[in-house]
Design an enzyme around this catalytic site. Sequence first.
Site, short mmCIF file in Angstrom:
data_model
loop_
_atom_site.label_atom_id
_atom_site.label_comp_id
_atom_site.label_asym_id
_atom_site.label_seq_id
_atom_site.Cartn_x
_atom_site.Cartn_y
_atom_site.Cartn_z
N LEU A 148 31.29 51.83 28.74
CA LEU A 148 30.65 51.96 30.05
C LEU A 148 29.29 51.25 30.09
O LEU A 148 28.54 51.24 29.12
CB LEU A 148 30.46 53.44 30.39
CG LEU A 148 31.75 54.28 30.44
CD1 LEU A 148 31.44 55.71 30.88
CD2 LEU A 148 32.80 53.66 31.36
N HIS A 149 29.02 50.67 31.26
CA HIS A 149 27.73 50.01 31.50
C HIS A 149 27.23 50.45 32.87
O HIS A 149 27.84 51.32 33.51
CB HIS A 149 27.91 48.49 31.40
CG HIS A 149 29.06 47.96 32.20
ND1 HIS A 149 29.12 48.05 33.58
CD2 HIS A 149 30.23 47.35 31.83
CE1 HIS A 149 30.23 47.50 34.02
NE2 HIS A 149 30.94 47.08 32.98
N HIS A 201 29.75 50.67 35.81
CA HIS A 201 30.51 51.93 35.84
C HIS A 201 29.60 53.08 36.30
O HIS A 201 30.03 53.94 37.07
CB HIS A 201 31.02 52.28 34.43
CG HIS A 201 31.97 51.29 33.83
ND1 HIS A 201 31.63 50.51 32.76
CD2 HIS A 201 33.24 50.95 34.15
CE1 HIS A 201 32.67 49.75 32.42
NE2 HIS A 201 33.64 49.98 33.25
N ASP A 241 36.28 43.75 40.66
CA ASP A 241 37.71 43.48 40.51
C ASP A 241 38.31 43.49 41.92
O ASP A 241 39.03 44.42 42.30
CB ASP A 241 38.35 44.54 39.61
CG ASP A 241 37.77 44.50 38.21
OD1 ASP A 241 38.32 43.80 37.36
OD2 ASP A 241 36.73 45.16 37.98
N SER A 287 30.00 43.51 32.68
CA SER A 287 31.40 43.66 32.28
C SER A 287 31.43 44.15 30.84
O SER A 287 30.58 43.75 30.03
CB SER A 287 32.10 42.29 32.36
OG SER A 287 33.30 42.32 31.61
N SER A 288 32.41 44.99 30.53
CA SER A 288 32.53 45.44 29.13
C SER A 288 32.79 44.24 28.23
O SER A 288 32.45 44.25 27.05
CB SER A 288 33.69 46.43 29.00
OG SER A 288 33.51 47.49 29.91
N ARG A 289 33.42 43.19 28.79
CA ARG A 289 33.73 42.01 27.97
C ARG A 289 32.50 41.16 27.68
O ARG A 289 32.56 40.26 26.84
CB ARG A 289 34.82 41.17 28.65
CG ARG A 289 36.18 41.87 28.64
CD ARG A 289 37.30 40.97 29.10
NE ARG A 289 38.61 41.57 28.84
CZ ARG A 289 39.33 42.25 29.73
NH1 ARG A 289 38.88 42.43 30.95
NH2 ARG A 289 40.50 42.77 29.40
P1 AMP Z 1 36.97 48.60 33.79
O1 AMP Z 1 36.45 49.61 32.82
O2 AMP Z 1 36.52 47.21 33.50
O3 AMP Z 1 38.45 48.73 34.04
O4 AMP Z 1 36.29 48.95 35.17
C1 AMP Z 1 36.38 50.24 35.73
C2 AMP Z 1 35.84 50.19 37.14
O5 AMP Z 1 34.48 49.78 37.12
C3 AMP Z 1 36.60 49.18 38.02
O6 AMP Z 1 36.77 49.76 39.32
C4 AMP Z 1 35.66 48.02 38.06
O7 AMP Z 1 35.78 47.23 39.22
C5 AMP Z 1 34.31 48.71 38.01
N1 AMP Z 1 33.29 47.77 37.53
C6 AMP Z 1 33.31 47.04 36.38
N2 AMP Z 1 32.22 46.24 36.30
C7 AMP Z 1 31.51 46.46 37.42
C8 AMP Z 1 30.28 45.93 37.93
N3 AMP Z 1 29.58 45.02 37.29
N4 AMP Z 1 29.84 46.41 39.13
C9 AMP Z 1 30.55 47.34 39.81
N5 AMP Z 1 31.71 47.88 39.37
C10 AMP Z 1 32.18 47.45 38.20
#
Ligand code: AMP
Length: 277
Positions: free
Chosen positions: A30-31, A34, A149, A184-186
């Site tokens: 998480l960042h 999230h 996304d 991004s987690s990446r």
């Molecule tokens: P993930 O863990 O990458 O699957 O993301 C989980 C949720 O967090 C998804 O709805 C993503 O669109 C959202 N998310 C990821 N990065 C961001 C960001 N930088 N800003 C806003 N929402 C994000």
Amino acid sequence: MKIIHKIGELKSIVKSLNKTIGLVPTMGALHLGHASLIKKSVEENDFTIVSVFVNPVQFGINEDFDKYPRTLEKDAKLCEELGADIVFAPSADEMYQDTKELTLVCPPYSAINKLCGKSRPGHFDGVATVVSKLFNISKCERAYFGQKDAQQLFIIKKMVKDLNFDVEIVPCPIVRESDGLALSSRNSYLDEKARQEGLKLSKALNYAKELWQKGIKDRQVLCDSALKIMEGLDVDYVEIVNPETFEDWVETDKNALMLVAAKIPPTNTRLIDNLEL
Ligand code: AMP
């Protein structure tokens, strides 16, 4: 705050609650992006469930499922600080008894034969399936998704409408670093040099927006200008769509959303970003 690993346990807790439930589906690591979703859910609901699950069904065979960062302890701490009530972190076996014989939720071809869906076959079937399961398990009234996304958000909204899920989908704006890089987690895969290269995505989008604001509405010119800034990256796509329909943008459309995806050499890290022009 509780960490729950079992579907049955979460189901019996939510059954006994008489509260509005907000769900924030994540893959963990998480960042602050999230965190913005979790904060909004805590504000708008009596009870917030954050799911942390690296969903094998949405990864292709050559993708980063194995190396995807897994930091549950740290994630749970952040969720607790933000006021979440439950972190739901099931194992893959708990979620899927049999991935080969799984009933899948498949979004329509028109929604997945472009952008990320085109380069990641099966990805959105995996996303729609896991999100449906999480809706059924959590009995949430609202679910929070990031606009980062954008295609995912479009597909989930359509799924909820088409399948009559009683869930309100709440879109949340993209959270960025001060220099524009979308969180991004990446991003954790990137060293400083690769990070600078990764910045080209948001720079390209911002440049296209500048041109748009100067009155340039030619899609080819806008996409080519963005592509030029992304030189050196392994570009997957640069596209402009109508944000309501996700059809290719045409000049009679009022709004335009530019989306980009690229791998950052030599790391092979695939980043995405988008911006309303
Ligand atoms: P993930 O863990 O990458 O699957 O993301 C989980 C949720 O967090 C998804 O709805 C993503 O669109 C959202 N998310 C990821 N990065 C961001 C960001 N930088 N800003 C806003 N929402 C994000």
